[in-house]
Each structure stands twice: as structure tokens, then as C-alpha cells.
Write an enzyme that holds these catalytic residues in place. Structure first.
Site, mmCIF file in Angstrom:
data_model
loop_
_atom_site.group_PDB
_atom_site.id
_atom_site.type_symbol
_atom_site.label_atom_id
_atom_site.label_comp_id
_atom_site.label_asym_id
_atom_site.label_seq_id
_atom_site.Cartn_x
_atom_site.Cartn_y
_atom_site.Cartn_z
ATOM 1 N N GLU A 75 77.943 40.943 92.624
ATOM 2 C CA GLU A 75 78.788 41.885 92.148
ATOM 3 C C GLU A 75 79.262 42.217 90.313
ATOM 4 O O GLU A 75 78.856 42.688 90.084
ATOM 5 C CB GLU A 75 80.225 41.261 92.465
ATOM 6 C CG GLU A 75 80.624 41.504 94.226
ATOM 7 C CD GLU A 75 80.201 40.943 94.460
ATOM 8 O OE1 GLU A 75 81.077 40.514 95.473
ATOM 9 O OE2 GLU A 75 79.538 39.580 94.276
ATOM 10 N N CYS A 78 77.016 36.444 91.732
ATOM 11 C CA CYS A 78 77.086 36.855 92.404
ATOM 12 C C CYS A 78 76.739 38.571 92.416
ATOM 13 O O CYS A 78 76.218 38.761 90.811
ATOM 14 C CB CYS A 78 78.627 36.403 92.662
ATOM 15 S SG CYS A 78 79.428 35.484 92.770
#
Length: 148
Positions: free
Chosen positions: A58, A56
Site C-alpha cells: 500500500e 508494504c
């Protein structure tokens, strides 16, 4: 919650999302971390044909901050994303970190002894949702629970 201008983080997250490698989900996500000195570290989602190996946005941004020795300095994050079309990534609704990313963000929050601010947006429009990480992940487990 500490007042942090979300616009520079969302702008940086949208710019990062352009570099997403998302041939399978066709959903681009960018993340921008604000560090305590005002600098910004970005990341984009990075998919893999073996889906479980995908990362991801993040996680990519946090790993980059960690590689710079700055994991404890994370103050806030901006996240933006949307479906990839022939014209680029589109979407007006704010997107939020998945459960795994909330847990990984919590690691940085606990190491830095602060509650992170999470700004979420789509790839287009002015809608920005702001939450504390503790509101998105109540009763989180992290380094403090291990008695380190």
C-alpha cells in the site's frame, strides 16, 4: 459507500503481488489504487534484511501515486496477498492493510476530502471484503487535525 467494481482492482493487486520482494516473510502483497480518472497505480511489498526498512504494498502504491502528483486523486484501493509457495503466492482469505498503512491511506483520503473504499482479497478465490477506510480506522488523525 460509493459503488466501485472491486474486480479490476483485485486483479491488478494480484498481478502486482507477483512482483513482491518478500524473502523474509514469504508473504506477497499487491495493492492497486483507483484514481479519480479511472487509472490504476500498483505496488508490491518490498522487504529488506533490516526489517524496519521494509515497505508494504500500500505504501509503495501511494508513494508512486504521489510521485505522479496524484495523491489527492485516490478513490479506492484493492489489496491481495498470500503466502509464497513453490507454485507462487497462495491464499483464499482476504487480507487487510496493517495499522501503519491505514494511517498512510488516511493521509490520501483527507487530502482528497473523501472516504476511501478498501477492497481486500486473497490471491485465489472469489471472496472480496469491502470496507470504508473510516470503518477500518475510526477517529483517524491526519492533515485536518493540523489546521493546515
Amino acid at each position: 459507500m460509493t459503488e466501485i467494481d472491486p474486480v479490476p482492482l483485485i486483479t491488478a493487486a494480484r498481478a502486482a503481488a507477483v512482483h513482491a520482494h518478500a524473502p523474509y516473510s514469504r508473504f506477497a502483497v499487491g495493492a492497486a489504487l483507483l484514481l479519480s480518472d479511472g487509472s490504476i497505480v500498483t505496488g508490491a511489498n518490498f522487504e529488506n534484511a533490516s526489517y524496519g526498512l521494509s515497505l508494504c504494498a500500500e505504501t509503495v502504491a501511494l508513494a508512486t501515486a504521489n510521485g505522479q502528483g496524484r495523491l489527492r486523486d485516490v478513490v479506492a484501493i484493492g489489496i491481495a496477498g498470500g503466502a509464497i509457495t513453490t507454485d507462487g503466492a497462495r491464499g483464499r482469505e482476504p487480507i487487510f492493510p496493517c495499522g501503519r498503512c491505514r494511517q498512510i491511506l488516511n493521509e490520501a483520503a483527507q487530502l482528497g476530502r473523501r472516504d476511501l473504499i478498501v477492497h481486500s482479497a486473497g490471491m485465489e478465490g472469489d471472496a472480496i471484503a469491502t470496507h470504508s477506510l473510516s470503518a477500518l480506522l475510526p477517529h483517524a488523525f491526519g492533515p485536518a487535525n493540523l489546521d493546515l
